[in-house]
Design a protein around this motif. Structure first.
Motif, mmCIF file in Angstrom:
data_model
loop_
_atom_site.group_PDB
_atom_site.id
_atom_site.type_symbol
_atom_site.label_atom_id
_atom_site.label_comp_id
_atom_site.label_asym_id
_atom_site.label_seq_id
_atom_site.Cartn_x
_atom_site.Cartn_y
_atom_site.Cartn_z
ATOM 1 N N ARG A 128 19.033 7.809 1.992
ATOM 2 C CA ARG A 128 19.149 8.180 1.193
ATOM 3 C C ARG A 128 17.460 8.303 -0.249
ATOM 4 N NH1 ARG A 128 25.431 6.485 -0.402
ATOM 5 N NH2 ARG A 128 25.893 8.567 0.933
ATOM 6 N N LYS A 129 17.173 7.074 0.226
ATOM 7 C CA LYS A 129 16.008 6.480 -0.624
ATOM 8 C C LYS A 129 15.054 6.900 -0.121
ATOM 9 C CE LYS A 129 16.103 3.121 -3.204
ATOM 10 N NZ LYS A 129 15.805 1.936 -3.358
ATOM 11 N N ARG A 130 14.903 7.616 1.533
ATOM 12 C CA ARG A 130 13.514 8.021 1.725
ATOM 13 C C ARG A 130 13.905 9.107 0.576
ATOM 14 N NH1 ARG A 130 14.128 6.832 6.574
ATOM 15 N NH2 ARG A 130 12.161 5.049 6.448
ATOM 16 N N VAL A 131 15.225 10.325 1.337
ATOM 17 C CA VAL A 131 14.554 10.994 0.082
ATOM 18 C C VAL A 131 14.111 10.989 -1.188
ATOM 19 C CG1 VAL A 131 16.070 12.889 -0.221
ATOM 20 C CG2 VAL A 131 16.687 11.932 2.091
ATOM 21 N N ALA A 132 15.045 10.354 -1.901
ATOM 22 C CA ALA A 132 14.980 10.563 -3.403
ATOM 23 C C ALA A 132 13.235 9.621 -3.701
ATOM 24 C CB ALA A 132 15.573 9.016 -3.683
ATOM 25 N N VAL A 133 12.828 8.914 -2.768
ATOM 26 C CA VAL A 133 10.973 8.559 -3.140
ATOM 27 C C VAL A 133 10.365 9.585 -2.568
ATOM 28 C CG1 VAL A 133 9.472 6.999 -2.243
ATOM 29 C CG2 VAL A 133 12.022 6.105 -3.226
ATOM 30 N N ASN A 134 10.853 10.454 -1.719
ATOM 31 C CA ASN A 134 10.049 11.793 -1.707
ATOM 32 C C ASN A 134 9.582 13.033 -2.620
ATOM 33 O OD1 ASN A 134 8.741 10.455 0.625
ATOM 34 N ND2 ASN A 134 9.978 11.538 1.697
ATOM 35 N N ARG A 135 11.136 12.735 -2.747
ATOM 36 C CA ARG A 135 11.720 13.916 -4.401
ATOM 37 C C ARG A 135 10.633 13.769 -5.407
ATOM 38 N NH1 ARG A 135 16.855 13.645 -4.623
ATOM 39 N NH2 ARG A 135 16.321 12.393 -6.762
ATOM 40 N N THR A 136 10.899 12.072 -5.551
ATOM 41 C CA THR A 136 10.602 11.298 -6.627
ATOM 42 C C THR A 136 9.040 11.518 -7.039
ATOM 43 O OG1 THR A 136 12.149 10.612 -7.441
ATOM 44 C CG2 THR A 136 10.846 9.896 -9.108
ATOM 45 N N LEU A 137 8.404 10.604 -6.039
ATOM 46 C CA LEU A 137 6.660 10.229 -6.475
ATOM 47 C C LEU A 137 6.219 10.912 -4.738
ATOM 48 C CD1 LEU A 137 7.853 6.421 -5.771
ATOM 49 C CD2 LEU A 137 7.845 8.104 -7.792
ATOM 50 N N GLY A 138 6.908 11.869 -4.187
ATOM 51 C CA GLY A 138 6.040 12.265 -3.169
ATOM 52 C C GLY A 138 5.812 12.296 -1.969
ATOM 53 N N ALA A 139 5.252 10.837 -2.088
ATOM 54 C CA ALA A 139 5.335 9.618 -1.063
ATOM 55 C C ALA A 139 6.139 8.500 -1.223
ATOM 56 C CB ALA A 139 3.978 9.496 -0.331
ATOM 57 N N MET A 140 6.165 7.749 0.260
ATOM 58 C CA MET A 140 6.743 6.251 0.484
ATOM 59 C C MET A 140 5.351 5.379 -0.415
ATOM 60 S SD MET A 140 10.032 5.261 1.006
ATOM 61 C CE MET A 140 9.574 4.085 0.513
ATOM 62 N N PRO A 141 5.472 3.984 -1.705
ATOM 63 C CA PRO A 141 4.265 3.465 -1.457
ATOM 64 C C PRO A 141 3.825 2.615 -0.183
ATOM 65 C CG PRO A 141 5.519 3.327 -3.332
ATOM 66 C CD PRO A 141 6.206 3.810 -2.026
ATOM 67 N N PRO A 142 2.666 2.672 0.384
ATOM 68 C CA PRO A 142 2.013 1.626 1.330
ATOM 69 C C PRO A 142 2.998 0.746 0.811
ATOM 70 C CG PRO A 142 0.200 2.289 -0.500
ATOM 71 C CD PRO A 142 1.341 2.974 -0.861
ATOM 72 N N SER A 143 3.030 0.021 -0.209
ATOM 73 C CA SER A 143 2.819 -2.091 -0.188
ATOM 74 C C SER A 143 5.107 -1.549 0.667
ATOM 75 C CB SER A 143 3.136 -1.636 -1.385
ATOM 76 O OG SER A 143 3.960 -1.739 -2.595
ATOM 77 N N VAL A 144 5.586 -1.093 -0.041
ATOM 78 C CA VAL A 144 7.005 -0.244 0.100
ATOM 79 C C VAL A 144 7.527 -0.663 2.250
ATOM 80 C CG1 VAL A 144 9.681 0.406 -0.984
ATOM 81 C CG2 VAL A 144 7.363 -0.025 -2.633
ATOM 82 N N ARG A 145 8.685 -0.936 2.007
ATOM 83 C CA ARG A 145 8.769 -0.417 3.671
ATOM 84 C C ARG A 145 10.671 -0.992 3.138
ATOM 85 N NH1 ARG A 145 4.906 -4.047 7.377
ATOM 86 N NH2 ARG A 145 2.963 -3.464 6.435
ATOM 87 N N LEU A 146 10.928 0.100 4.245
ATOM 88 C CA LEU A 146 12.499 0.650 4.723
ATOM 89 C C LEU A 146 13.415 0.152 5.453
ATOM 90 C CD1 LEU A 146 12.978 4.441 3.009
ATOM 91 C CD2 LEU A 146 13.403 1.874 1.889
ATOM 92 N N VAL A 147 14.340 -0.912 5.585
ATOM 93 C CA VAL A 147 14.973 -1.441 7.265
ATOM 94 C C VAL A 147 16.671 -1.054 6.888
ATOM 95 C CG1 VAL A 147 15.108 -3.455 8.043
ATOM 96 C CG2 VAL A 147 12.603 -3.494 6.300
ATOM 97 N N ALA A 148 16.447 -0.460 8.309
ATOM 98 C CA ALA A 148 17.709 -0.353 7.886
ATOM 99 C C ALA A 148 18.816 -1.403 9.156
ATOM 100 C CB ALA A 148 17.870 0.971 8.984
ATOM 101 N N ALA A 149 19.567 -2.153 8.660
ATOM 102 C CA ALA A 149 19.949 -3.202 8.861
ATOM 103 C C ALA A 149 21.738 -2.922 8.186
ATOM 104 C CB ALA A 149 19.487 -4.955 8.547
ATOM 105 N N ASP A 150 22.664 -3.144 9.520
ATOM 106 C CA ASP A 150 24.065 -3.695 8.797
ATOM 107 C C ASP A 150 24.392 -5.174 8.494
ATOM 108 O OD1 ASP A 150 27.280 -4.932 8.727
ATOM 109 O OD2 ASP A 150 26.955 -2.420 9.717
ATOM 110 N N PHE A 151 24.458 -5.925 7.543
ATOM 111 C CA PHE A 151 24.744 -7.049 7.526
ATOM 112 C C PHE A 151 25.862 -8.060 8.490
ATOM 113 C CE2 PHE A 151 23.487 -6.346 3.153
ATOM 114 C CZ PHE A 151 21.728 -7.018 3.469
ATOM 115 N N GLU A 152 27.014 -6.499 8.372
ATOM 116 C CA GLU A 152 27.600 -7.853 9.022
ATOM 117 C C GLU A 152 27.741 -7.608 10.678
ATOM 118 O OE1 GLU A 152 30.675 -8.733 8.074
ATOM 119 O OE2 GLU A 152 31.102 -7.876 6.361
#
Length: 290
Positions: A128-152
């Motif tokens: 969801r975040k990747r879709v929202a950022v690409n829609r709003t900003l056009g692309a992910m800023p190079p300084s931000v990285r998305l990490v998928a993890a389940d805390f449990e």
């Protein structure tokens, strides 16, 4: 209850933050100009309608009836975290947002800094975040990285390392609106993992009082208790503010400060000329790796 109900809670806080942004500048408890744009279309439409003061006030009153004080608490905890993260006296090599949801903090930082920011959440929220950022900003800023993890179930530090995080970096960890959704052993394991970061790293996390979790004190919010702690509870973990320093000390962290309703009242709510009160249920803690 919807499938993966905790993941659905990513929308609410940002919707409220987006509505709050329609308050006059001198009355805002939080200033987040990206919040609305990160929301799905139907929520953006609702938020747009609250530009009208009567509708906005009606929504705030409705929120107060369902969860007294939680509107102000949510806005103030975000403001508190932003203030500590942007404190010029603190220097960090990286920031990690745990349970990032649709939070905009990383992207507001990227406007004026190259500070590496790692956003960690379940895969569904990362998508969801990747879709929202690409829609709003056009692309992910190079300084931000998305990490998928389940805390449990997952090794959070391992997942971060796989995305370029260096544990030798002095890190500012943010864990906002997360701990109550995790089981107690998971919270403990998470805090133990984070202590692998460099000395001087910081951790800010919000939490719900233990006496609300176990139902010995509802603080006037019976409806909220029923919603999150009813027959299929979403909340599992709470803390006692007066004992938090002992708990953190056992897991390698030193408690620096806590922010609760009186702090929010004096520092944020009264100066904004608002007549709201902050909830006693939720607090925010700020700790350091000594």
């Amino acid at each position: 209850m919807p499938r993966n109900a905790p993941a659905q809670t990513a929308f609410g806080p940002m919707a409220l933050a987006a509505v709050e942004h329609h308050e006059p500048v001198d009355r805002r408890l939080l200033d987040d100009d990206l919040a609305a744009s990160f929301l799905p279309a139907h929520l953006r439409a609702i938020v747009a309608a609250t530009r009208a003061t009567p509708l906005r006030n009606a929504l705030i009153r409705s929120s107060e009836r369902k969860a007294p004080g939680m509107w102000a608490s949510m806005m103030c905890r975000k403001r508190f975290i932003d203030d500590r993260l942007s404190d010029p006296l603190n220097e960090f090599d990286a920031a990690v947002i745990l349970g990032a949801g649709l939070d905009t903090r990383a992207y507001r930082i990227a406007r004026h800094s190259n500070l590496p920011v790692f956003e960690v959440d379940q895969q569904v929220n990362i998508d969801r975040k990747r879709v929202a950022v690409n829609r709003t900003l056009g692309a992910m800023p190079p300084s931000v990285r998305l990490v998928a993890a389940d805390f449990e179930h997952d090794d959070v530090m391992g997942a971060l390392s796989a995305h370029g995080y260096n544990a030798a970096q002095r890190t500012f960890f943010v864990c906002e609106g997360v701990t109550q959704y995790l089981h107690p052993h998971t919270v403990t394991a998470l805090f133990e993992q984070l202590r692998a970061a460099a000395t001087g790293s910081r951790l800010i996390f919000s939490y719900v009082r233990q006496d609300f979790i176990d139902g010995t004190n509802y603080y006037g919010a019976q409806a909220l208790h029923k919603k999150f702690l009813g027959s299929q509870p979403l909340w599992h973990t709470g803390f006692k503010p007066e004992l938090l320093h002992e708990y953190l000390g056992e897991h390698g962290w030193r408690l620096i400060e806590q922010a609760g309703p009186s702090y929010y009242r004096d520092i944020y709510i009264r100066p904004a000329g608002r007549d709201q009160v902050a909830s006693t249920i939720e607090w925010t803690a700020h700790a350091e790796l000594p």
